[in-house]
Write a protein that holds these residues in place. Sequence first.
Motif, PDB file in Angstrom:
ATOM      1  N   MET A   2       0.835  -1.207   0.000  1.00  0.00           N
ATOM      2  CA  MET A   2       0.000   0.000   0.000  1.00  0.00           C
ATOM      3  C   MET A   2       0.872   1.261   0.000  1.00  0.00           C
ATOM      4  O   MET A   2       0.537   2.236  -0.647  1.00  0.00           O
ATOM      5  CB  MET A   2      -0.932   0.010   1.204  1.00  0.00           C
ATOM      6  N   ARG A   3       1.983   1.223   0.735  1.00  0.00           N
ATOM      7  CA  ARG A   3       2.864   2.392   0.800  1.00  0.00           C
ATOM      8  C   ARG A   3       3.491   2.695  -0.555  1.00  0.00           C
ATOM      9  O   ARG A   3       3.773   3.831  -0.883  1.00  0.00           O
ATOM     10  CB  ARG A   3       3.962   2.164   1.839  1.00  0.00           C
ATOM     11  N   ARG A   4       3.730   1.680  -1.327  1.00  0.00           N
ATOM     12  CA  ARG A   4       4.338   1.838  -2.648  1.00  0.00           C
ATOM     13  C   ARG A   4       3.266   2.036  -3.727  1.00  0.00           C
ATOM     14  O   ARG A   4       3.551   1.985  -4.903  1.00  0.00           O
ATOM     15  CB  ARG A   4       5.180   0.629  -2.998  1.00  0.00           C
ATOM     16  N   GLN A   5       2.053   2.201  -3.291  1.00  0.00           N
ATOM     17  CA  GLN A   5       0.898   2.464  -4.149  1.00  0.00           C
ATOM     18  C   GLN A   5       0.573   1.308  -5.094  1.00  0.00           C
ATOM     19  O   GLN A   5       0.100   1.512  -6.198  1.00  0.00           O
ATOM     20  CB  GLN A   5       1.086   3.771  -4.917  1.00  0.00           C
ATOM     21  N   PHE A   6       0.845   0.085  -4.627  1.00  0.00           N
ATOM     22  CA  PHE A   6       0.405  -1.091  -5.347  1.00  0.00           C
ATOM     23  C   PHE A   6      -0.941  -1.492  -4.763  1.00  0.00           C
ATOM     24  O   PHE A   6      -1.130  -1.489  -3.550  1.00  0.00           O
ATOM     25  CB  PHE A   6       1.377  -2.261  -5.157  1.00  0.00           C
ATOM     26  N   LYS A   7      -1.870  -1.832  -5.628  1.00  0.00           N
ATOM     27  CA  LYS A   7      -3.184  -2.257  -5.155  1.00  0.00           C
ATOM     28  C   LYS A   7      -3.169  -3.778  -4.952  1.00  0.00           C
ATOM     29  O   LYS A   7      -2.943  -4.522  -5.895  1.00  0.00           O
ATOM     30  CB  LYS A   7      -4.257  -1.885  -6.165  1.00  0.00           C
ATOM     31  N   PRO A   8      -3.370  -4.226  -3.699  1.00  0.00           N
ATOM     32  CA  PRO A   8      -3.391  -5.672  -3.475  1.00  0.00           C
ATOM     33  C   PRO A   8      -4.622  -6.295  -4.141  1.00  0.00           C
ATOM     34  O   PRO A   8      -5.646  -5.656  -4.316  1.00  0.00           O
ATOM     35  CB  PRO A   8      -3.459  -5.800  -1.956  1.00  0.00           C
ATOM     36  N   THR A   9      -4.475  -7.543  -4.515  1.00  0.00           N
ATOM     37  CA  THR A   9      -5.569  -8.316  -5.098  1.00  0.00           C
ATOM     38  C   THR A   9      -5.724  -9.600  -4.296  1.00  0.00           C
ATOM     39  O   THR A   9      -4.885  -9.912  -3.439  1.00  0.00           O
ATOM     40  CB  THR A   9      -5.265  -8.685  -6.566  1.00  0.00           C
TER      41      THR A   9
END
Length: 188
Positions: A2-9
């Motif tokens: 989340m901090r690296r702005q990746f959206k978890p799936t």
Amino acid sequence: MMRRQFKPTAASYNPINALPCIEGKVVLVVKCLDQIICRRCTPNEGTYNVIAVLCEQGMVQEAFSIIQSLGNKQNSSMHDFYRSVLTGLCRKGNTYPAFQLLRMLDEAMEIFRLMEENNYRPDANNFNAHILGFCKSQRTNLSLEVFEMMIEKGYMPNETTYTIIMEGIAHENENQLAAKVLKELHLR
């Protein structure tokens, strides 16, 4: 992530949830699944395969409860939800956990009865999921029972139904029977 702005799936959560399932730590499994829902991720086939590991650990009731809870949290119709779960497990070859979740033929048919009582009319895809599971576990005789029940109850088989049954019969080296059934279907 989340901090690296990746959206978890769901696919990113599934491996994380695998270990608690293997270890039978239901509380941790539920917490992880809650995170999936909170993050607005949609559980996928991999999610159900991970939950099915609980069945292999002898925790069938817990797995069934978790799957029911997921269906409720997603506000999806039970019709679509069970079709998705069954099809996902069976397509991945996890027929044993799928049948444990459904508690074999009588209980699987009970799910259909409950669906009908709650105004959810099963469709060919629901029946196909059962038939596929039985065929993949080399129980074509039971798949034919489901097929017969499907017709008796007035549900219309589709092309997929016939394909699954034909492949199941052929897979059990009953080529003559498969040819006879295929000829009969062709005549109809």
